[in-house]
Design a protein around this motif. Structure first.
Motif, PDB file in Angstrom:
ATOM      1  N   ASN A 152       0.820  -1.214   0.000  1.00 47.55           N
ATOM      2  CA  ASN A 152       0.000   0.000   0.000  1.00 47.55           C
ATOM      3  C   ASN A 152       0.854   1.264   0.000  1.00 47.55           C
ATOM      4  OD1 ASN A 152      -2.263  -1.594   0.043  1.00 47.55           O
ATOM      5  ND2 ASN A 152      -2.634  -1.363   2.235  1.00 47.55           N
ATOM      6  N   LEU A 153       1.973   1.219   0.733  1.00 48.47           N
ATOM      7  CA  LEU A 153       2.828   2.395   0.843  1.00 48.47           C
ATOM      8  C   LEU A 153       3.724   2.594  -0.376  1.00 48.47           C
ATOM      9  CD1 LEU A 153       3.898   2.016   4.580  1.00 48.47           C
ATOM     10  CD2 LEU A 153       2.378   3.772   3.649  1.00 48.47           C
ATOM     11  N   LEU A 154       3.993   1.497  -1.108  1.00 48.21           N
ATOM     12  CA  LEU A 154       4.963   1.560  -2.204  1.00 48.21           C
ATOM     13  C   LEU A 154       4.358   1.326  -3.574  1.00 48.21           C
ATOM     14  CD1 LEU A 154       7.834  -0.452  -0.487  1.00 48.21           C
ATOM     15  CD2 LEU A 154       7.824   2.005  -0.947  1.00 48.21           C
ATOM     16  N   GLU A 155       3.044   1.204  -3.663  1.00 47.21           N
ATOM     17  CA  GLU A 155       2.407   0.919  -4.942  1.00 47.21           C
ATOM     18  C   GLU A 155       2.820   1.953  -5.989  1.00 47.21           C
ATOM     19  OE1 GLU A 155      -2.028  -0.069  -6.781  1.00 47.21           O
ATOM     20  OE2 GLU A 155      -1.839   0.818  -4.770  1.00 47.21           O
ATOM     21  N   GLU A 156       3.242   1.435  -7.153  1.00 44.55           N
ATOM     22  CA  GLU A 156       3.699   2.234  -8.294  1.00 44.55           C
ATOM     23  C   GLU A 156       5.026   2.958  -8.048  1.00 44.55           C
ATOM     24  OE1 GLU A 156       0.567   4.799  -9.623  1.00 44.55           O
ATOM     25  OE2 GLU A 156      -0.775   3.143 -10.129  1.00 44.55           O
ATOM     26  N   HIS A 157       5.667   2.667  -6.922  1.00 44.03           N
ATOM     27  CA  HIS A 157       6.982   3.255  -6.633  1.00 44.03           C
ATOM     28  C   HIS A 157       8.086   2.199  -6.539  1.00 44.03           C
ATOM     29  CE1 HIS A 157       5.616   7.366  -5.829  1.00 44.03           C
ATOM     30  NE2 HIS A 157       4.580   6.834  -5.211  1.00 44.03           N
ATOM     31  N   CYS A 158       7.695   0.929  -6.326  1.00 42.72           N
ATOM     32  CA  CYS A 158       8.704  -0.103  -6.067  1.00 42.72           C
ATOM     33  C   CYS A 158       8.182  -1.458  -6.522  1.00 42.72           C
ATOM     34  CB  CYS A 158       9.023  -0.139  -4.568  1.00 42.72           C
ATOM     35  SG  CYS A 158      10.231  -1.387  -4.087  1.00 42.72           S
ATOM     36  N   GLY A 159       9.029  -2.206  -7.213  1.00 41.24           N
ATOM     37  CA  GLY A 159       8.680  -3.576  -7.559  1.00 41.24           C
ATOM     38  C   GLY A 159       8.883  -4.491  -6.369  1.00 41.24           C
ATOM     39  N   ILE A 160       8.069  -5.511  -6.268  1.00 40.50           N
ATOM     40  CA  ILE A 160       8.218  -6.516  -5.214  1.00 40.50           C
ATOM     41  C   ILE A 160       8.076  -7.891  -5.851  1.00 40.50           C
ATOM     42  CG2 ILE A 160       7.354  -7.432  -3.029  1.00 40.50           C
ATOM     43  CD1 ILE A 160       6.135  -4.711  -2.432  1.00 40.50           C
ATOM     44  N   VAL A 161       9.048  -8.755  -5.607  1.00 46.28           N
ATOM     45  CA  VAL A 161       8.995 -10.129  -6.102  1.00 46.28           C
ATOM     46  C   VAL A 161       9.147 -11.064  -4.917  1.00 46.28           C
ATOM     47  CG1 VAL A 161      10.073 -11.879  -7.560  1.00 46.28           C
ATOM     48  CG2 VAL A 161       9.950  -9.510  -8.352  1.00 46.28           C
ATOM     49  N   MET A 162       8.093 -11.822  -4.636  1.00 44.51           N
ATOM     50  CA  MET A 162       8.196 -12.854  -3.597  1.00 44.51           C
ATOM     51  C   MET A 162       8.392 -14.195  -4.291  1.00 44.51           C
ATOM     52  SD  MET A 162       4.247 -13.227  -2.252  1.00 44.51           S
ATOM     53  CE  MET A 162       4.055 -11.521  -1.770  1.00 44.51           C
TER      54      MET A 162
END
Length: 297
Positions: free
Chosen positions: A198-208
């Protein structure tokens, strides 16, 4: 030991130290500066890094040289190969980083997912890898994330850690967070993923990245209507991307790159490995020892 032998050892040590110092300098550049590099390395202070880079090596113990080397170098006796799984996972991470996407990737144990993420982090700026553990709480998780980002989290509350991570990531060009073995985390950390998203949406990629246990866990949570699981499933696009185990073609390339070249030996490796890179590596090691013993007879 005579003088000539001592001089030869000294020259070898100098060559090794020079190689480590050059690699450490590259590591500092990738992390942004020496302080960030020190925060990312375990047991290595900023002062030690300064002394290494300045060439003041007399006061640095051999144990410290080994500690630095172990954290910035891959093992020199193993050649990594770009398997099909490596290529797929690397492409997904690259896309996540460039376009701030969020992906949940599942792959069998021994498919090379951890090594791929490690290599990606090493070779690409603003990629931050966290290798997860089941005993972590939110504070431990955030501490590891900040360490990967080269930030010191000592003395900070969880809220302050989150604010610092978000501040840095939002001011960084195309960052990506790589969460390895994310199936191991407890629900407390799993729910925390929602906050980060929620805090990083459209600012940071996340790959789990995890085994298929993560998919089974999430879908079981959905059936039981467990708190947070619908939100998690939505944020990964309601999709788990599957990456396959190594293929026979991958096995042939790995064997050849690591000195196992006869058809008989390669067939033996493939027959034994069950698609697991760890078993490939173990079998290659066993074959090399057997060949060495045979040549000494």
């Amino acid at each position: 030991m005579n003088t000539q032998e001592k001089q030869q050892i000294a020259r070898l040590d100098l060559a090794v130290f020079t190689k480590i110092a050059q690699a450490l300098n590259d590591f500092c550049n990738r992390k942004g500066n020496q302080n960030k590099a020190a925060n990312s390395l375990k047991g290595v202070s900023g002062a030690t890094i300064t002394q290494v880079l300045k060439g003041n090596w007399d006061s640095i113990a051999d144990k410290m040289w080994r500690l630095i080397k172990a954290q910035i170098f891959a093992k020199e006796d193993w050649v990594c190969v770009e398997t099909a799984a490596y290529q797929t996972l690397t492409a997904l991470i690259s896309d996540a980083q460039e376009h701030s996407q969020v992906y949940a990737i599942i792959a069998p144990a021994g498919s090379g997912k951890t090594k791929t993420m490690q290599l990606y982090e090493k070779e690409n700026p603003n990629a931050y890898m966290v290798q997860c553990n089941e005993f972590w709480n939110k504070k431990a998780f955030m501490g590891e994330l900040l360490a990967a980002m080269g930030r010191d989290s000592s003395g900070l509350t969880v809220n302050e850690m989150v604010n610092e991570a978000v501040r840095v990531l939002k001011s960084t060009e195309n960052p990506v967070i790589l969460l390895d073995e994310f199936d191991k985390v407890n629900d407390q950390v799993l729910y925390f993923f929602i906050t980060l998203y929620n805090l990083l949406e459209e600012h940071c990629g996340i790959v789990m990245c995890a085994t298929d246990f993560l998919e089974k866990r999430i879908k079981r949570g959905l059936k039981l209507n467990k708190k947070g699981y619908k939100e998690i499933y939505s944020r990964i696009g309601r999709n788990f991307i599957e990456v396959n185990a190594i293929t026979q073609a991958d096995c042939i390339q790995i064997c050849t790159a690591n000195g196992i070249t006869t058809k008989t030996d390669i067939k033996a490796v493939w027959a034994d490995c069950e698609g697991d890179l760890r078993r490939v590596k173990r079998k290659i090691h066993a074959l090399k020892l057997a060949h060495l013993e045979a040549s000494n007879d």
